[in-house]
Design a protein around this motif. Structure first.
Motif, mmCIF file in Angstrom:
data_model
loop_
_atom_site.group_PDB
_atom_site.id
_atom_site.type_symbol
_atom_site.label_atom_id
_atom_site.label_comp_id
_atom_site.label_asym_id
_atom_site.label_seq_id
_atom_site.Cartn_x
_atom_site.Cartn_y
_atom_site.Cartn_z
ATOM 1 N N LYS A 1 4.336 14.578 -11.125
ATOM 2 C CA LYS A 1 4.724 14.689 -12.528
ATOM 3 C C LYS A 1 3.648 15.436 -13.320
ATOM 4 C CE LYS A 1 6.048 11.899 -16.524
ATOM 5 N NZ LYS A 1 6.194 10.555 -17.066
ATOM 6 N N ALA A 2 2.395 15.100 -13.065
ATOM 7 C CA ALA A 2 1.294 15.769 -13.770
ATOM 8 C C ALA A 2 1.235 17.250 -13.423
ATOM 9 C CB ALA A 2 -0.030 15.093 -13.426
ATOM 10 N N GLU A 3 1.441 17.569 -12.151
ATOM 11 C CA GLU A 3 1.407 18.975 -11.737
ATOM 12 C C GLU A 3 2.529 19.780 -12.387
ATOM 13 O OE1 GLU A 3 1.478 18.550 -7.484
ATOM 14 O OE2 GLU A 3 -0.708 18.659 -7.329
ATOM 15 N N LYS A 4 3.676 19.158 -12.552
ATOM 16 C CA LYS A 4 4.826 19.843 -13.148
ATOM 17 C C LYS A 4 4.708 19.972 -14.665
ATOM 18 C CE LYS A 4 8.033 18.533 -9.518
ATOM 19 N NZ LYS A 4 9.168 17.691 -9.152
ATOM 20 N N SER A 5 3.851 19.158 -15.276
ATOM 21 C CA SER A 5 3.761 19.157 -16.733
ATOM 22 C C SER A 5 2.944 20.319 -17.279
ATOM 23 C CB SER A 5 3.166 17.835 -17.224
ATOM 24 O OG SER A 5 1.788 17.765 -16.917
ATOM 25 N N GLY A 6 2.256 21.018 -16.426
ATOM 26 C CA GLY A 6 1.469 22.164 -16.875
ATOM 27 C C GLY A 6 0.012 21.810 -17.056
ATOM 28 N N GLN B 1 0.835 -1.198 0.000
ATOM 29 C CA GLN B 1 0.000 0.000 0.000
ATOM 30 C C GLN B 1 0.874 1.253 0.000
ATOM 31 O OE1 GLN B 1 -2.517 0.481 3.475
ATOM 32 N NE2 GLN B 1 -4.063 1.514 2.248
ATOM 33 N N GLU B 2 1.933 1.235 0.775
ATOM 34 C CA GLU B 2 2.862 2.368 0.816
ATOM 35 C C GLU B 2 3.514 2.573 -0.551
ATOM 36 O OE1 GLU B 2 7.048 3.214 3.006
ATOM 37 O OE2 GLU B 2 5.416 2.475 4.289
ATOM 38 N N GLU B 3 3.910 1.484 -1.205
ATOM 39 C CA GLU B 3 4.503 1.586 -2.542
ATOM 40 C C GLU B 3 3.496 2.147 -3.539
ATOM 41 O OE1 GLU B 3 5.913 -2.343 -3.434
ATOM 42 O OE2 GLU B 3 7.479 -2.244 -1.899
ATOM 43 N N TYR B 4 2.244 1.733 -3.431
ATOM 44 C CA TYR B 4 1.201 2.245 -4.325
ATOM 45 C C TYR B 4 0.996 3.739 -4.101
ATOM 46 C CZ TYR B 4 -3.358 3.136 -6.352
ATOM 47 O OH TYR B 4 -4.395 3.674 -7.077
ATOM 48 N N TYR B 5 0.927 4.157 -2.836
ATOM 49 C CA TYR B 5 0.748 5.581 -2.542
ATOM 50 C C TYR B 5 1.927 6.396 -3.075
ATOM 51 C CZ TYR B 5 -3.217 4.533 0.516
ATOM 52 O OH TYR B 5 -4.426 4.126 1.019
ATOM 53 N N ASP B 6 3.143 5.865 -2.942
ATOM 54 C CA ASP B 6 4.315 6.557 -3.496
ATOM 55 C C ASP B 6 4.198 6.680 -5.011
ATOM 56 O OD1 ASP B 6 5.439 6.848 -0.984
ATOM 57 O OD2 ASP B 6 6.810 5.140 -1.200
ATOM 58 N N PHE B 7 3.749 5.614 -5.667
ATOM 59 C CA PHE B 7 3.562 5.621 -7.110
ATOM 60 C C PHE B 7 2.553 6.703 -7.510
ATOM 61 C CE2 PHE B 7 0.870 4.157 -10.649
ATOM 62 C CZ PHE B 7 1.813 4.097 -11.664
ATOM 63 N N VAL B 8 1.422 6.748 -6.812
ATOM 64 C CA VAL B 8 0.381 7.738 -7.124
ATOM 65 C C VAL B 8 0.900 9.149 -6.859
ATOM 66 C CG1 VAL B 8 -1.909 8.599 -6.460
ATOM 67 C CG2 VAL B 8 -1.536 6.141 -6.783
ATOM 68 N N ARG B 9 1.581 9.347 -5.737
ATOM 69 C CA ARG B 9 2.141 10.677 -5.432
ATOM 70 C C ARG B 9 3.092 11.129 -6.531
ATOM 71 N NH1 ARG B 9 3.469 8.580 -0.540
ATOM 72 N NH2 ARG B 9 1.771 8.744 0.904
ATOM 73 N N ASN B 10 3.951 10.218 -6.990
ATOM 74 C CA ASN B 10 4.898 10.558 -8.059
ATOM 75 C C ASN B 10 4.169 10.926 -9.342
ATOM 76 O OD1 ASN B 10 7.170 10.196 -6.488
ATOM 77 N ND2 ASN B 10 7.396 8.053 -7.038
ATOM 78 N N LYS B 11 3.103 10.186 -9.667
ATOM 79 C CA LYS B 11 2.319 10.497 -10.865
ATOM 80 C C LYS B 11 1.656 11.869 -10.744
ATOM 81 C CE LYS B 11 2.737 6.912 -13.539
ATOM 82 N NZ LYS B 11 3.310 7.012 -14.864
ATOM 83 N N ILE B 12 1.138 12.175 -9.572
ATOM 84 C CA ILE B 12 0.496 13.477 -9.351
ATOM 85 C C ILE B 12 1.516 14.598 -9.472
ATOM 86 C CG2 ILE B 12 -0.630 14.936 -7.611
ATOM 87 C CD1 ILE B 12 -2.108 12.368 -6.689
#
Length: 80
Positions: free
Chosen positions: A55-60, A42-53
């Protein structure tokens, strides 16, 4: 495997005993290892989702409307 000594709250100990009694696990150790593995996943999944978010926030920002974006997402997953 390393052995550990832990102290459990009474209700947690009772829950573990019940899981073993109902043959969900063969021992308390198996149950605890399973729960730790689930927590780590679950912790690994949350880290994955946080990283995706992040990345998306930085992409504009997107110039697509919400309808266009939804259609694009649906078409991407319909092919799977």
């Amino acid at each position: 495997m390393p052995r550990q000594s832990i102290t459990l709250a009474k209700q947690n100990d009772e829950w573990l005993k019940n899981q073993v009694a109902e043959h969900e696990f063969t021992s308390k150790s198996e149950a605890i290892n399973y729960l730790i593995k689930k927590a780590r996943s679950q912790e690994e999944y949350y880290d994955f989702v946080r990283n995706k978010i992040e990345k998306a926030e930085k992409s504009g920002h997107s110039t697509l409307t919400k309808e266009e974006l939804l259609a694009k997402i649906k078409s991407k997953y319909n092919n799977v």
